[in-house]
Design a protein around this motif. Sequence first.
Motif, PDB file in Angstrom:
ATOM      1  N   ILE A  35     -29.860 -24.390   3.579  1.00 40.81           N
ATOM      2  CA  ILE A  35     -30.346 -25.122   2.575  1.00 40.81           C
ATOM      3  C   ILE A  35     -30.780 -24.186   1.667  1.00 40.81           C
ATOM      4  O   ILE A  35     -30.997 -24.380   0.553  1.00 40.81           O
ATOM      5  N   ALA A  36     -31.353 -22.915   2.116  1.00 43.68           N
ATOM      6  CA  ALA A  36     -32.093 -21.802   1.107  1.00 43.68           C
ATOM      7  C   ALA A  36     -30.929 -21.366   0.233  1.00 43.68           C
ATOM      8  O   ALA A  36     -30.959 -21.172  -1.020  1.00 43.68           O
ATOM      9  N   THR A  37     -29.761 -21.148   0.809  1.00 41.70           N
ATOM     10  CA  THR A  37     -28.602 -20.501  -0.102  1.00 41.70           C
ATOM     11  C   THR A  37     -28.249 -21.666  -1.261  1.00 41.70           C
ATOM     12  O   THR A  37     -27.967 -21.413  -2.252  1.00 41.70           O
ATOM     13  N   ALA A  38     -28.230 -22.820  -0.692  1.00 39.18           N
ATOM     14  CA  ALA A  38     -27.783 -24.162  -1.567  1.00 39.18           C
ATOM     15  C   ALA A  38     -29.031 -24.105  -2.547  1.00 39.18           C
ATOM     16  O   ALA A  38     -28.273 -24.421  -3.887  1.00 39.18           O
ATOM     17  N   ALA A  39     -29.992 -24.445  -2.418  1.00 39.45           N
ATOM     18  CA  ALA A  39     -31.120 -24.428  -3.183  1.00 39.45           C
ATOM     19  C   ALA A  39     -31.195 -23.232  -4.338  1.00 39.45           C
ATOM     20  O   ALA A  39     -31.138 -23.497  -5.447  1.00 39.45           O
ATOM     21  N   SER A  40     -30.809 -22.038  -3.723  1.00 36.73           N
ATOM     22  CA  SER A  40     -30.902 -20.950  -4.583  1.00 36.73           C
ATOM     23  C   SER A  40     -29.765 -21.006  -5.687  1.00 36.73           C
ATOM     24  O   SER A  40     -29.945 -20.803  -6.862  1.00 36.73           O
ATOM     25  N   ALA A  41     -28.582 -21.430  -5.368  1.00 38.55           N
ATOM     26  CA  ALA A  41     -27.460 -21.479  -6.218  1.00 38.55           C
ATOM     27  C   ALA A  41     -27.820 -22.715  -7.376  1.00 38.55           C
ATOM     28  O   ALA A  41     -27.398 -22.544  -8.574  1.00 38.55           O
ATOM     29  N   ILE A  42     -28.136 -23.752  -6.818  1.00 40.65           N
ATOM     30  CA  ILE A  42     -28.950 -24.757  -7.794  1.00 40.65           C
ATOM     31  C   ILE A  42     -29.813 -24.255  -8.809  1.00 40.65           C
ATOM     32  O   ILE A  42     -29.665 -24.576  -9.882  1.00 40.65           O
ATOM     33  N   LEU A  43     -30.770 -23.668  -8.142  1.00 37.56           N
ATOM     34  CA  LEU A  43     -31.952 -23.264  -9.238  1.00 37.56           C
ATOM     35  C   LEU A  43     -31.399 -22.226 -10.064  1.00 37.56           C
ATOM     36  O   LEU A  43     -31.663 -22.330 -11.102  1.00 37.56           O
ATOM     37  N   TYR A  44     -30.792 -21.278  -9.635  1.00 35.70           N
ATOM     38  CA  TYR A  44     -30.314 -20.090 -10.380  1.00 35.70           C
ATOM     39  C   TYR A  44     -29.373 -20.746 -11.594  1.00 35.70           C
ATOM     40  O   TYR A  44     -29.495 -20.334 -12.766  1.00 35.70           O
ATOM     41  N   ILE A  57     -38.317 -12.525 -14.661  1.00 32.63           N
ATOM     42  CA  ILE A  57     -38.886 -12.393 -13.362  1.00 32.63           C
ATOM     43  C   ILE A  57     -38.994 -14.012 -12.607  1.00 32.63           C
ATOM     44  O   ILE A  57     -38.787 -14.407 -11.769  1.00 32.63           O
ATOM     45  N   TRP A  58     -38.847 -14.999 -13.694  1.00 34.21           N
ATOM     46  CA  TRP A  58     -39.262 -16.354 -13.352  1.00 34.21           C
ATOM     47  C   TRP A  58     -37.724 -16.765 -12.668  1.00 34.21           C
ATOM     48  O   TRP A  58     -37.929 -17.805 -11.855  1.00 34.21           O
ATOM     49  N   SER A  63     -35.296 -18.798  -7.825  1.00 36.31           N
ATOM     50  CA  SER A  63     -33.959 -18.906  -7.199  1.00 36.31           C
ATOM     51  C   SER A  63     -33.861 -18.087  -5.933  1.00 36.31           C
ATOM     52  O   SER A  63     -33.447 -18.613  -4.859  1.00 36.31           O
ATOM     53  N   VAL A  64     -35.014 -17.392  -5.565  1.00 44.30           N
ATOM     54  CA  VAL A  64     -35.155 -16.673  -4.238  1.00 44.30           C
ATOM     55  C   VAL A  64     -36.157 -17.250  -3.515  1.00 44.30           C
ATOM     56  O   VAL A  64     -36.005 -17.831  -2.291  1.00 44.30           O
ATOM     57  N   LEU A  65     -37.259 -16.912  -3.995  1.00 47.91           N
ATOM     58  CA  LEU A  65     -38.479 -17.424  -3.263  1.00 47.91           C
ATOM     59  C   LEU A  65     -38.629 -19.068  -3.243  1.00 47.91           C
ATOM     60  O   LEU A  65     -39.038 -19.791  -2.354  1.00 47.91           O
ATOM     61  N   GLY A  66     -38.410 -19.760  -4.496  1.00 47.89           N
ATOM     62  CA  GLY A  66     -38.410 -21.067  -4.450  1.00 47.89           C
ATOM     63  C   GLY A  66     -37.288 -21.720  -3.540  1.00 47.89           C
ATOM     64  O   GLY A  66     -37.854 -22.783  -2.975  1.00 47.89           O
ATOM     65  N   ALA A  67     -36.258 -21.192  -3.583  1.00 46.17           N
ATOM     66  CA  ALA A  67     -35.269 -21.809  -2.716  1.00 46.17           C
ATOM     67  C   ALA A  67     -35.595 -21.718  -1.098  1.00 46.17           C
ATOM     68  O   ALA A  67     -35.499 -22.630  -0.296  1.00 46.17           O
ATOM     69  N   VAL A  68     -36.338 -20.538  -0.737  1.00 40.92           N
ATOM     70  CA  VAL A  68     -36.898 -20.478   0.717  1.00 40.92           C
ATOM     71  C   VAL A  68     -37.764 -21.565   1.022  1.00 40.92           C
ATOM     72  O   VAL A  68     -38.067 -22.281   1.888  1.00 40.92           O
ATOM     73  N   VAL A  69     -38.826 -21.800  -0.014  1.00 40.84           N
ATOM     74  CA  VAL A  69     -39.773 -22.756   0.097  1.00 40.84           C
ATOM     75  C   VAL A  69     -39.199 -24.066   0.271  1.00 40.84           C
ATOM     76  O   VAL A  69     -39.542 -24.693   1.141  1.00 40.84           O
TER      77      VAL A  69
END
Length: 95
Positions: A35-44, A57-58, A63-69
């Motif tokens: 889930i973290a990896t997929a969310a990171s890809a989508i956000l990035y 920085i945003w 893409s890293v911390l937001g995806a983990v949340v």
Amino acid sequence: MYILLALIGACALGIGAHFLISGRELRGVAVTPAIATAASAILYTALQWTGIGEDSIWLWLASVLGAVVVAVLATLGIVAFRRRSDAEARAALGI
């Protein structure tokens, strides 16, 4: 190419989050990192399409911390749903 850094970072933090969240026996070992990896890809990708550059920085925080949340919240939801459905199944069986 920089997206790989965000994906690897989110996946690694997702692995750590998997071990920090209780209820590991109720979900698969790859759920939280996936889930973290997929969310990171989508956000990035979404942030890149909006014009935010790789030097911002945003982009990296989202893409890293937001995806983990997102992954932690989704995992907590999965665990809560599983506990509730297991309790209902036990009650229906009279266990």
